[in-house]
Motif scaffolding. Structure first.
Motif, PDB file in Angstrom:
ATOM      1  N   LEU A 211       0.872  -1.173   0.000  1.00 43.78           N
ATOM      2  CA  LEU A 211       0.000   0.000   0.000  1.00 43.78           C
ATOM      3  C   LEU A 211       0.909   1.222   0.000  1.00 43.78           C
ATOM      4  CD1 LEU A 211      -2.758   1.428   0.288  1.00 43.78           C
ATOM      5  CD2 LEU A 211      -2.485   1.241   2.771  1.00 43.78           C
ATOM      6  N   TYR A 212       0.740   2.093  -0.991  1.00 39.07           N
ATOM      7  CA  TYR A 212       1.558   3.293  -1.133  1.00 39.07           C
ATOM      8  C   TYR A 212       0.655   4.481  -0.826  1.00 39.07           C
ATOM      9  CZ  TYR A 212       5.285   6.137  -3.392  1.00 39.07           C
ATOM     10  OH  TYR A 212       6.311   7.020  -3.681  1.00 39.07           O
ATOM     11  N   ALA A 213       0.805   5.053   0.374  1.00 39.60           N
ATOM     12  CA  ALA A 213      -0.017   6.162   0.846  1.00 39.60           C
ATOM     13  C   ALA A 213       0.780   7.447   0.693  1.00 39.60           C
ATOM     14  CB  ALA A 213      -0.421   5.944   2.301  1.00 39.60           C
ATOM     15  N   ILE A 214       0.298   8.348  -0.154  1.00 38.89           N
ATOM     16  CA  ILE A 214       1.140   9.463  -0.604  1.00 38.89           C
ATOM     17  C   ILE A 214       0.327  10.744  -0.764  1.00 38.89           C
ATOM     18  CG2 ILE A 214       2.890   8.086  -1.790  1.00 38.89           C
ATOM     19  CD1 ILE A 214       1.251   8.428  -4.373  1.00 38.89           C
ATOM     20  N   ARG A 215       1.039  11.846  -0.848  1.00 36.04           N
ATOM     21  CA  ARG A 215       0.467  13.112  -1.297  1.00 36.04           C
ATOM     22  C   ARG A 215       0.577  13.187  -2.827  1.00 36.04           C
ATOM     23  NH1 ARG A 215       4.007  17.311   1.472  1.00 36.04           N
ATOM     24  NH2 ARG A 215       5.504  15.601   1.287  1.00 36.04           N
ATOM     25  N   LEU A 225       4.223   2.424  -9.920  1.00 31.09           N
ATOM     26  CA  LEU A 225       4.235   1.284  -9.010  1.00 31.09           C
ATOM     27  C   LEU A 225       3.004   0.408  -9.214  1.00 31.09           C
ATOM     28  CD1 LEU A 225       5.527  -0.185  -6.585  1.00 31.09           C
ATOM     29  CD2 LEU A 225       4.227   1.351  -5.090  1.00 31.09           C
ATOM     30  N   ALA A 226       1.841   1.027  -9.333  1.00 36.14           N
ATOM     31  CA  ALA A 226       0.609   0.262  -9.534  1.00 36.14           C
ATOM     32  C   ALA A 226       0.627  -0.501 -10.850  1.00 36.14           C
ATOM     33  CB  ALA A 226      -0.591   1.202  -9.481  1.00 36.14           C
ATOM     34  N   ALA A 227       1.276   0.078 -11.864  1.00 34.90           N
ATOM     35  CA  ALA A 227       1.321  -0.578 -13.172  1.00 34.90           C
ATOM     36  C   ALA A 227       2.304  -1.745 -13.200  1.00 34.90           C
ATOM     37  CB  ALA A 227       1.693   0.441 -14.248  1.00 34.90           C
ATOM     38  N   ARG A 228       3.384  -1.656 -12.422  1.00 34.48           N
ATOM     39  CA  ARG A 228       4.459  -2.637 -12.535  1.00 34.48           C
ATOM     40  C   ARG A 228       4.481  -3.689 -11.438  1.00 34.48           C
ATOM     41  NH1 ARG A 228      10.127  -0.070 -13.063  1.00 34.48           N
ATOM     42  NH2 ARG A 228      10.608  -2.277 -13.393  1.00 34.48           N
ATOM     43  N   ASP A 231       0.908  -6.519  -6.932  1.00 31.97           N
ATOM     44  CA  ASP A 231      -0.061  -6.382  -5.844  1.00 31.97           C
ATOM     45  C   ASP A 231       0.182  -5.082  -5.082  1.00 31.97           C
ATOM     46  OD1 ASP A 231      -2.064  -6.822  -4.043  1.00 31.97           O
ATOM     47  OD2 ASP A 231      -1.169  -8.592  -3.106  1.00 31.97           O
ATOM     48  N   ALA A 232       0.105  -3.969  -5.803  1.00 33.27           N
ATOM     49  CA  ALA A 232       0.284  -2.652  -5.186  1.00 33.27           C
ATOM     50  C   ALA A 232      -0.986  -1.830  -5.350  1.00 33.27           C
ATOM     51  CB  ALA A 232       1.457  -1.911  -5.812  1.00 33.27           C
ATOM     52  N   ARG A 233      -1.342  -1.131  -4.301  1.00 30.52           N
ATOM     53  CA  ARG A 233      -2.488  -0.222  -4.330  1.00 30.52           C
ATOM     54  C   ARG A 233      -2.016   1.155  -3.896  1.00 30.52           C
ATOM     55  NH1 ARG A 233      -7.410  -2.223  -0.937  1.00 30.52           N
ATOM     56  NH2 ARG A 233      -7.320  -3.776  -2.593  1.00 30.52           N
ATOM     57  N   ILE A 234      -2.567   2.172  -4.502  1.00 28.61           N
ATOM     58  CA  ILE A 234      -2.151   3.555  -4.236  1.00 28.61           C
ATOM     59  C   ILE A 234      -3.313   4.303  -3.581  1.00 28.61           C
ATOM     60  CG2 ILE A 234      -1.132   5.623  -5.249  1.00 28.61           C
ATOM     61  CD1 ILE A 234       0.395   2.889  -5.690  1.00 28.61           C
ATOM     62  N   GLU A 235      -2.994   5.062  -2.547  1.00 28.08           N
ATOM     63  CA  GLU A 235      -3.971   5.950  -1.914  1.00 28.08           C
ATOM     64  C   GLU A 235      -3.368   7.337  -1.832  1.00 28.08           C
ATOM     65  OE1 GLU A 235      -7.075   5.581  -0.788  1.00 28.08           O
ATOM     66  OE2 GLU A 235      -7.294   3.430  -1.235  1.00 28.08           O
ATOM     67  N   VAL A 236      -4.002   8.298  -2.479  1.00 26.34           N
ATOM     68  CA  VAL A 236      -3.514   9.670  -2.503  1.00 26.34           C
ATOM     69  C   VAL A 236      -4.297  10.500  -1.485  1.00 26.34           C
ATOM     70  CG1 VAL A 236      -3.132  11.726  -3.905  1.00 26.34           C
ATOM     71  CG2 VAL A 236      -2.864   9.436  -4.924  1.00 26.34           C
ATOM     72  N   PHE A 237      -3.574  11.168  -0.613  1.00 27.78           N
ATOM     73  CA  PHE A 237      -4.164  12.039   0.401  1.00 27.78           C
ATOM     74  C   PHE A 237      -4.045  13.479  -0.101  1.00 27.78           C
ATOM     75  CE2 PHE A 237      -3.675   8.156   2.570  1.00 27.78           C
ATOM     76  CZ  PHE A 237      -4.367   8.188   3.781  1.00 27.78           C
TER      77      PHE A 237
END
Length: 267
Positions: A211-215, A225-228, A231-237
């Motif tokens: 899980l990549y939690a980012i601005r 990261l999500a494309a490559r 099993d990665a998920r992105i959450e933008v804050f």
């Protein structure tokens, strides 16, 4: 000690006494803070998640209540400290949560020691070595400012981490903890001797869920990261500061709990 946790210590293989807060029972979450930050910055995560999880908030060497170290302020050693903490706890697998510099420490841990004891990675608001390299201009200004005007530079940095207003005594306590780290150690921590490819290879070298939690400033890296990664998920804050788990603690805690329950590979 955090309100819901117990202070514990262990000694690293190179003789440094390291501190962590241990709270709750259940599936274990290990929380690693950022540059010069103390474990207690995770206090909202410990308070909310210790009812259903075992939450371990770590003070890396020279930070928080850990011993000031004369050496080892580089990613290989700090990654080893994380793995030695997990071994000390006797845990077969953990969800490893790293924020800011803690992202790099966590990636160094799996790059050097593998992911056998990792159920999943939560990487919070730092580069994973994807996309174009960021400008080094801000770092080239920040390090001289630390040398010349350390206290106001640290206090300004601490205040800048939050989008939501924080009480003056909270900011003062954080700043004093940052200033406890020796100046040269704090500079060493900003000067990790690794190419960007090292971090990128580490995150793609594991098939554990991420899980990549980012601005928004890390959104391009997140898309890559999500494309490559399988099993990665992105959450933008969108509306948070760098300490997004403080600014939007309820959202972050919910994501962490869901990740541990539904995506982490405990078996």
């Amino acid at each position: 000690m955090l309100a819901t946790g117990i202070d514990r210590f262990f000694t690293s293989s190179d003789g440094v006494r390291l501190h962590y807060v241990d709270a709750g029972r259940g599936r274990p979450l290990v929380l690693v803070p950022g540059w010069c930050m103390p474990a207690w910055i995770w206090e909202q995560q410990v308070a909310a998640l210790a009812f259903s999880h075992r939450v371990i908030a770590f003070d890396p060497r020279s930070q928080g209540q850990s011993q000031i170290a004369t050496r080892g302020h580089e990613p290989g050693r700090r990654g080893r400290d994380i793995m030695e903490l997990i071994a000390q706890l006797g845990l077969p697998r953990v969800v490893l949560v790293g924020w800011s510099l803690g992202v790099l420490d966590g990636l160094a841990a799996i790059a050097e020691h593998g992911d056998q004891r990792i159920a999943g990675l939560i990487l919070v608001d730092n580069s994973v070595g994807e996309g174009p390299a960021p400008s080094g201009a801000s770092r080239s200004r920040f390090i001289p400012a630390l040398r010349q005007r350390r206290e106001p530079t640290v206090r300004g940095f601490v205040a800048s981490m939050f989008r939501t207003p924080q009480p003056p005594d909270y900011l003062d306590r954080l700043s004093r903890d940052v200033l406890r780290v020796p100046l040269q150690a704090s500079i060493d921590l900003l000067s990790y001797p690794r190419p960007r490819e090292y971090w990128r290879d580490a995150v793609y070298g594991t098939r554990r869920p991420v899980l990549y939690a980012i601005r928004p400033n890390f959104a391009v890296q997140g898309e890559a990261l999500a494309a490559r990664h399988p099993d990665a998920r992105i959450e933008v804050f969108e509306g948070a500061g760098h300490a997004l788990f403080v600014d939007e603690a309820s959202r972050f805690n919910g994501l962490l709990a869901e990740f541990a329950a539904r995506r982490a590979q405990w078996a």
